[in-house]
Enzyme design. Structure first.
Site, PDB file in Angstrom:
ATOM      1  N   TYR A  56      53.854   6.346  48.611  1.00 37.89           N
ATOM      2  CA  TYR A  56      53.747   7.149  50.099  1.00 37.89           C
ATOM      3  C   TYR A  56      53.986   8.209  50.195  1.00 37.89           C
ATOM      4  O   TYR A  56      54.937   8.956  49.288  1.00 37.89           O
ATOM      5  CB  TYR A  56      55.030   6.453  50.805  1.00 37.89           C
ATOM      6  N   HIS A 141      55.790  -4.323  43.637  1.00 42.24           N
ATOM      7  CA  HIS A 141      54.319  -3.085  44.654  1.00 42.24           C
ATOM      8  C   HIS A 141      53.726  -3.804  43.982  1.00 42.24           C
ATOM      9  O   HIS A 141      52.651  -3.042  43.303  1.00 42.24           O
ATOM     10  CB  HIS A 141      54.438  -1.630  44.893  1.00 42.24           C
TER      11      HIS A 141
END
Length: 330
Positions: A56, A141
């Site tokens: 992110y 992830h």
């Protein structure tokens, strides 16, 4: 805000997770002031569970979240981050990272790495960016294209780190239910983060994943409850899973909204409350880029949703008859 153990683990989560992807400048810039105000508003609303990832904003989300939590007592909140992408500095910075969804300078490149060494290096870097000495939940992830290596190298390494108390719980985060089901079946994970597949518009997670998670004591965190926007504000041009929603999906979302309005319930409130009808679901994760967005989500989650609303949705075929829904008025 209510807090509950994540599955059979000792890790506690609040009903609402603050997702910090927007604080990494997801799609457009967020100021440092707005990022700090978002975290402050989440804390004031009783949220004590926060999620981020190196992906992110090339670490920006982790740095901002760490800064925003720095003065909070560490034992009073639960922090999750993710492994699977290492950040490698670029020799020259040219352009931005918008091709990957983040309005930040392209200072690093992402390198997929689900090796044992990669997991350790990823967590070490995250600990430094966050400014903490432990991670409460480490999510694998998006291992969609790396399933075997994740199962044979990354996951066992997280197990070792769990025994060393470097982290509290192990999870897998994806936007598909199939591979998550395999992880629940074949490993001793504590949690899954399921994005977009258990919502008022898409209950794909109910086929296998949620029943198996309940059976094995795996706590489920549901992300994407608005399906990237359509269930927050159904209108022409609204997005479903980050692309423009089809006419059929828009029509269905508008039908859901009409029923909610008949019961005096905002559609956002019903969308946030719906996942809690399943016993495996411990929390919902909502991203926010300013204080107003997270304040609204917290308020919507506390809005009463009568059982009659769920009954009407089933009677009209907007929800299947067998789908579990929250009981009573919440």
């Amino acid at each position: 805000m209510l807090s509950t153990p994540l599955g059979t683990s000792t890790t506690q989560v609040t009903e609402l997770f603050l997702g910090a992807a927007p604080l990494g400048n997801l799609f457009r810039p967020v100021s440092d002031e707005d990022a700090a105000a978002t975290i402050d508003a989440a804390w004031a609303a009783g949220i004590r569970t926060f999620d981020t990832a190196p992906h992110y904003g090339l670490g920006l989300s982790e740095r901002r979240l760490g800064q925003g939590l720095r003065e909070r007592p560490r034992e009073h909140y639960t922090l999750s981050t993710k492994v699977g992408r290492l950040l490698r500095p670029r020799a020259r910075v040219t352009g931005d990272d918008l091709a990957n969804g983040f309005a930040v300078p392209a200072t690093h490149e992402r390198v997929w790495d689900f090796s044992a060494d990669g997991v350790r290096r990823s967590l070490e870097a995250s600990l430094e960016r966050l400014g903490v000495d432990r991670i409460d939940i480490a999510y694998l992830h998006d291992p969609d294209d790396h399933a075997e290596k994740t199962l044979t190298e990354a996951y066992p390494e997280l197990e070792r780190l769990r025994t060393e108390d470097v982290l509290g719980a192990i999870g897998v985060g994806m936007n598909q239910a199939g591979l998550l089901t395999r992880f629940v079946r074949e490993t001793d994970i504590d949690t899954v983060l399921l994005a977009g597949r258990y919502t008022l518009l898409d209950q794909g997670g109910l086929t296998e994943l949620l029943p198996l998670a309940a059976e094995r004591g795996v706590g489920v965190v549901v992300g994407g409850v608005f399906n990237s926007g359509l269930l927050a504000d159904p209108r022409p041009g609204a997005t479903f899973d980050y692309t423009t929603a089809s006419d059929a999906l828009l029509s269905r979302a508008l039908e859901l909204q009409v029923v909610c309005e008949r019961h005096g319930v905002p559609l956002r409130a019903a969308a946030l409350r719906f996942p809690f009808g399943h016993p495996a679901v411990a929390s919902v994760l909502v991203g926010a880029r300013n204080h107003a967005e997270i304040e609204d989500a917290a308020a919507m989650l506390q809005s009463p949703v009568p059982a009659a609303l769920w009954e009407e949705l089933k009677a009209l075929g907007l929800l299947a008859a067998g789908i579990p829904t929250p009981q009573g008025v919440h």
